[in-house]
Scaffold this motif. Structure first.
Motif, PDB file in Angstrom:
ATOM      1  N   LEU A 174      -7.993   1.940   8.658  1.00 39.06           N
ATOM      2  CA  LEU A 174      -7.475   2.789   7.582  1.00 39.06           C
ATOM      3  C   LEU A 174      -7.920   2.271   6.217  1.00 39.06           C
ATOM      4  CD1 LEU A 174      -3.766   3.556   8.611  1.00 39.06           C
ATOM      5  CD2 LEU A 174      -5.733   5.076   8.731  1.00 39.06           C
ATOM      6  N   ALA A 175      -7.895   0.953   6.054  1.00 39.79           N
ATOM      7  CA  ALA A 175      -8.269   0.350   4.781  1.00 39.79           C
ATOM      8  C   ALA A 175      -9.761   0.478   4.518  1.00 39.79           C
ATOM      9  CB  ALA A 175      -7.853  -1.119   4.749  1.00 39.79           C
ATOM     10  N   THR A 228       0.077   3.127   0.954  1.00 40.90           N
ATOM     11  CA  THR A 228      -0.066   3.820   2.234  1.00 40.90           C
ATOM     12  C   THR A 228      -0.101   2.822   3.389  1.00 40.90           C
ATOM     13  OG1 THR A 228      -1.249   5.681   1.237  1.00 40.90           O
ATOM     14  CG2 THR A 228      -1.545   5.337   3.610  1.00 40.90           C
ATOM     15  N   LEU A 229      -0.865   1.760   3.206  1.00 42.46           N
ATOM     16  CA  LEU A 229      -0.953   0.739   4.252  1.00 42.46           C
ATOM     17  C   LEU A 229       0.393   0.074   4.484  1.00 42.46           C
ATOM     18  CD1 LEU A 229      -4.371  -0.921   3.348  1.00 42.46           C
ATOM     19  CD2 LEU A 229      -3.869   0.480   5.350  1.00 42.46           C
ATOM     20  N   ALA A 230       1.133  -0.142   3.395  1.00 48.85           N
ATOM     21  CA  ALA A 230       2.457  -0.758   3.534  1.00 48.85           C
ATOM     22  C   ALA A 230       3.392   0.155   4.329  1.00 48.85           C
ATOM     23  CB  ALA A 230       3.042  -1.056   2.157  1.00 48.85           C
ATOM     24  N   ALA A 231       3.325   1.456   4.045  1.00 43.67           N
ATOM     25  CA  ALA A 231       4.180   2.416   4.752  1.00 43.67           C
ATOM     26  C   ALA A 231       3.810   2.479   6.234  1.00 43.67           C
ATOM     27  CB  ALA A 231       4.050   3.795   4.114  1.00 43.67           C
ATOM     28  N   TYR A 232       2.515   2.519   6.527  1.00 43.40           N
ATOM     29  CA  TYR A 232       2.072   2.560   7.921  1.00 43.40           C
ATOM     30  C   TYR A 232       2.471   1.276   8.648  1.00 43.40           C
ATOM     31  CZ  TYR A 232      -0.718   6.850   7.899  1.00 43.40           C
ATOM     32  OH  TYR A 232      -1.117   8.151   7.872  1.00 43.40           O
ATOM     33  N   THR A 233       2.349   0.159   7.959  1.00 50.23           N
ATOM     34  CA  THR A 233       2.723  -1.116   8.574  1.00 50.23           C
ATOM     35  C   THR A 233       4.199  -1.113   8.955  1.00 50.23           C
ATOM     36  OG1 THR A 233       1.038  -2.321   7.307  1.00 50.23           O
ATOM     37  CG2 THR A 233       2.852  -3.611   8.212  1.00 50.23           C
ATOM     38  N   PHE A 246      -6.569   7.016  17.567  1.00 46.22           N
ATOM     39  CA  PHE A 246      -7.495   5.893  17.400  1.00 46.22           C
ATOM     40  C   PHE A 246      -7.575   5.081  18.696  1.00 46.22           C
ATOM     41  CE2 PHE A 246      -8.236   1.434  15.943  1.00 46.22           C
ATOM     42  CZ  PHE A 246      -9.498   1.613  15.392  1.00 46.22           C
ATOM     43  N   ALA A 247      -6.412   4.849  19.317  1.00 44.97           N
ATOM     44  CA  ALA A 247      -6.369   4.072  20.563  1.00 44.97           C
ATOM     45  C   ALA A 247      -7.133   4.781  21.677  1.00 44.97           C
ATOM     46  CB  ALA A 247      -4.913   3.852  20.984  1.00 44.97           C
ATOM     47  N   LEU A 248      -7.074   6.108  21.689  1.00 40.21           N
ATOM     48  CA  LEU A 248      -7.794   6.887  22.688  1.00 40.21           C
ATOM     49  C   LEU A 248      -9.306   6.759  22.471  1.00 40.21           C
ATOM     50  CD1 LEU A 248      -6.888   8.754  25.042  1.00 40.21           C
ATOM     51  CD2 LEU A 248      -7.247  10.684  23.507  1.00 40.21           C
ATOM     52  N   GLU A 249      -9.721   6.860  21.216  1.00 45.49           N
ATOM     53  CA  GLU A 249     -11.146   6.739  20.885  1.00 45.49           C
ATOM     54  C   GLU A 249     -11.689   5.357  21.230  1.00 45.49           C
ATOM     55  OE1 GLU A 249     -11.647   7.657  16.793  1.00 45.49           O
ATOM     56  OE2 GLU A 249     -11.362   9.821  17.059  1.00 45.49           O
ATOM     57  N   GLU A 250     -10.866   4.345  21.020  1.00 45.26           N
ATOM     58  CA  GLU A 250     -11.293   2.974  21.275  1.00 45.26           C
ATOM     59  C   GLU A 250     -11.227   2.599  22.758  1.00 45.26           C
ATOM     60  OE1 GLU A 250     -12.523   0.745  18.953  1.00 45.26           O
ATOM     61  OE2 GLU A 250     -12.559   2.544  17.709  1.00 45.26           O
ATOM     62  N   GLY A 251     -10.639   3.470  23.572  1.00 42.36           N
ATOM     63  CA  GLY A 251     -10.554   3.195  24.996  1.00 42.36           C
ATOM     64  C   GLY A 251      -9.385   2.298  25.381  1.00 42.36           C
ATOM     65  N   TRP A 252      -8.437   2.110  24.461  1.00 41.58           N
ATOM     66  CA  TRP A 252      -7.271   1.269  24.767  1.00 41.58           C
ATOM     67  C   TRP A 252      -6.261   2.031  25.618  1.00 41.58           C
ATOM     68  CZ3 TRP A 252      -6.673   0.058  18.894  1.00 41.58           C
ATOM     69  CH2 TRP A 252      -7.696  -0.807  18.494  1.00 41.58           C
ATOM     70  N   ARG A 253      -6.289   3.361  25.504  1.00 38.92           N
ATOM     71  CA  ARG A 253      -5.390   4.197  26.283  1.00 38.92           C
ATOM     72  C   ARG A 253      -6.215   5.256  26.997  1.00 38.92           C
ATOM     73  NH1 ARG A 253       0.290   4.127  24.708  1.00 38.92           N
ATOM     74  NH2 ARG A 253       0.415   5.811  26.226  1.00 38.92           N
ATOM     75  N   GLU A 254      -5.695   5.725  28.133  1.00 42.20           N
ATOM     76  CA  GLU A 254      -6.346   6.813  28.844  1.00 42.20           C
ATOM     77  C   GLU A 254      -5.629   8.127  28.580  1.00 42.20           C
ATOM     78  OE1 GLU A 254      -6.519   5.808  32.934  1.00 42.20           O
ATOM     79  OE2 GLU A 254      -7.992   4.188  32.658  1.00 42.20           O
TER      80      GLU A 254
END
Length: 295
Positions: A12-13, A22-27, A76-84
């Motif tokens: 995101l950054a 924004t990053l603080a809120a997402y965190t 993002f996790a789906l794109e990276e292959g961390w989740r199916e």
């Protein structure tokens, strides 16, 4: 915080230029979700569904923000292959207005291309590659990940279409303009790297150009074109592609196919961006408008 969440925040950054706030809120939102679910990259859909109860006392705007953060993470996790799977459908869905996408004006697009074409005229590989990337972003509406990971096998020979592997492993065909084909042809003639690389835009080690590097290249190009770099990104060029096509009279269903949207509701946001054209269309093309003209 899990490693997957940290990687998402780093993206995101670097890629989207998210602000400190924004990053603080997402965190905060992702941290809070992980306290309830554990590692979000591994959380089962049934556990994700329980967030509705945990958030029941929160304001709709807060729930919308938290849901948005998690939807983006799961994508993002789906794109990276961390989740199916993508468990976003189990998240609470409060009624909240979706923000309109940022869109470049035609003048800004012209300035961006003018600078890229000028630099590509030098014949430098980096400049030629830059123009090819820009042509595909704005000319075909590709997502950043789709663009940088394009294999050489996807490049059309005679057919004016490009095979793209989109979200969820869904393949689609997108048109390639004559301009883009010309830019790709020039790039292929001087494309450096190992001849065994299977990517159209290779980097060192046999990998492809990263999304973060693509983001940086566009920012740097915008600055040289005397445009505000904060308003330029791969996402913004994709939005410009969609909005400018709609302005030109493209059908919404066609646009949905070109963008690779699973749900047309996602595509319909562009009708709000181009509301002025739609009003003019009704006033000039509706049968009653023609009837008034005869009277």
């Amino acid at each position: 915080m899990s490693d997957a969440t940290r990687d998402f925040l780093d993206m995101l950054a670097a890629e989207r230029g998210a602000s400190t706030n924004t990053l603080a809120a997402y965190t905060r939102d992702l941290d809070g979700a992980e306290e309830l679910l554990g590692d979000l990259a591994k959380a089962p859909r049934a556990s994700v569904a329980k967030l509705a109860g945990a958030w029941s006392d929160l304001a709709p705007s807060t729930i919308a923000r938290k849901t948005s953060a998690l939807r983006q993470f799961f994508g993002f996790a789906l794109e990276e292959g961390w989740r199916e799977d993508d468990p976003s459908g189990a998240l609470p869905a409060p009624r909240a207005r979706r923000p309109l996408p940022k869109v470049l004006s035609h003048e800004a697009v012209d300035a961006l291309f003018a600078r890229a074409e000028l630099e590509a005229g030098s014949g430098r590989p980096a400049a030629v590659r830059q123009l090819a990337l820009l042509e595909l972003l704005y000319g075909s509406g590709l997502r950043a990940t789709e663009l940088v990971s394009l294999p050489l096998s996807a490049v059309p020979r005679d057919a004016p279409l490009l095979t793209v592997m989109g979200k969820g492993g869904q393949a689609r065909m997108v048109p390639v303009s004559e301009r883009a084909k010309e830019a790709i042809t020039v790039w292929l003639e001087i494309r450096p790297g190992d001849s065994k690389s299977r990517f159209l835009f290779p980097s060192r080690g046999g990998k492809h150009l990263s999304r973060i590097r693509l983001f940086q290249l566009l920012k740097e190009l915008a600055a040289r074109a005397d445009l505000d770099p904060t308003g330029i990104s791969p996402h913004v060029l994709r939005h410009a592609f969609a909005t400018h096509l709609l302005e030109g009279g493209a059908d919404l269903r066609v646009l949905q196919t070109l963008l690779g949207h699973a749900d047309i509701a996602t595509t319909q946001i562009y009708t709000h961006v181009d509301a002025a054209r739609l009003v003019e269309l009704v006033n000039s093309r509706h049968p009653l408008a023609r009837r008034d003209a005869k009277d």
